[in-house]
Design an enzyme around this catalytic site. Sequence first.
Site, short mmCIF file in Angstrom:
data_model
loop_
_atom_site.label_atom_id
_atom_site.label_comp_id
_atom_site.label_asym_id
_atom_site.label_seq_id
_atom_site.Cartn_x
_atom_site.Cartn_y
_atom_site.Cartn_z
N ASN A 10 0.96 -1.13 -0.05
CA ASN A 10 0.21 0.08 0.16
C ASN A 10 0.83 1.32 0.07
OD1 ASN A 10 -1.96 1.97 0.49
ND2 ASN A 10 -2.36 1.62 2.51
N LYS A 12 -0.15 4.21 -0.09
CA LYS A 12 -0.58 5.31 0.29
C LYS A 12 -0.50 6.45 -0.61
CE LYS A 12 0.45 3.56 4.75
NZ LYS A 12 0.07 3.62 6.13
N HIS A 94 -9.46 0.89 4.42
CA HIS A 94 -8.07 0.92 5.42
C HIS A 94 -8.42 1.99 6.58
CE1 HIS A 94 -4.03 2.07 6.19
NE2 HIS A 94 -3.86 1.15 5.48
N GLU A 96 -6.75 4.38 7.61
CA GLU A 96 -6.58 5.66 7.25
C GLU A 96 -7.92 6.53 6.62
OE1 GLU A 96 -3.08 5.47 5.21
OE2 GLU A 96 -2.06 4.78 7.20
N GLU A 165 -5.62 -5.52 10.24
CA GLU A 165 -4.37 -4.33 10.47
C GLU A 165 -4.63 -3.53 11.77
OE1 GLU A 165 -2.42 -2.98 6.68
OE2 GLU A 165 -4.32 -2.10 6.68
N GLY A 171 2.34 1.96 10.38
CA GLY A 171 2.91 3.15 10.31
C GLY A 171 3.52 3.65 11.66
N SER A 211 3.45 -2.41 10.14
CA SER A 211 4.75 -2.35 10.40
C SER A 211 5.48 -3.57 9.94
CB SER A 211 4.92 -1.74 11.69
OG SER A 211 4.46 -0.43 11.89
#
Length: 248
Positions: A10, A12, A94, A96, A165, A171, A211
């Site tokens: 991903n 991003k 996701h 985010e 996730e 991150g 991560s």
Amino acid sequence: MGRKFVVGGNWKMNGDKNQINEIINNLKKGPLDPNVEVIIGVPAIYLSYVQSIVPDNINVAAQNCWKVAKGAFTGEISPAMIKDVGASWVILGHSERRTIFGEKDDLIAEKVAHALESGLKVIACIGETLEERESGKTEEVVFRQTKALLPAIGNNWDKVVLAYEPVWAIGTGKTASPAQAQEVHASLRNWLAKNASQEVADSVRIQYGGSVTGSSCKELGACPDIDGFLVGGASLKPEFVEIINATS
Ligand code: PEP
């Protein structure tokens, strides 16, 4: 059971044409384990470009899409458009999208339903925040998020990959331990056996994301219920090849 290992990258909102060329050249050089399905999640504006330069063993995904085919939705892209430029996957839900853009379970379900109806394959993301984990709500949250997807997925489980996730691991450089990840994957599979079917539970691939690096991937990849990874930061780096090859 034969679940094919599946590793997604991903990107991003990262990359320009120079960096994209470097990433793709590195993946071309590989070598990539042929038994692993590889999917790269690309910013919308580069989907067409990346699709035109990737080798056949790499699939291209959008990182989001809207829930109808076309219309007055300024700034959005549809599954039809993603397919039109040759990409075959979309990442939906996701964390985010959920936290920064306020996407809720029901909107994500509508997007998943429309993407699948349109013939795209979907990586559907779920996962708890640190606060939810610390208050013992991990399973409750993950099951709630997955429950919202059940009617949207219907009989299309073969076109869906779930990405577990934990938000606290994305991150942050704080990877879930193999035991923590395996525990959630196993209980999600158990939940799917009861709430979807045993066949779905046995066949659906569940990625771990948060991560993942070249040094953490092997131990995570060896867990029986971890069927791949969704990788953010490290998917922009040469070590992505090592992560793809975690099980070889
Ligand atoms: C992600 O964006 O899905 C992700 C897991 O990011 P990172 O690997 O950087 O934690």
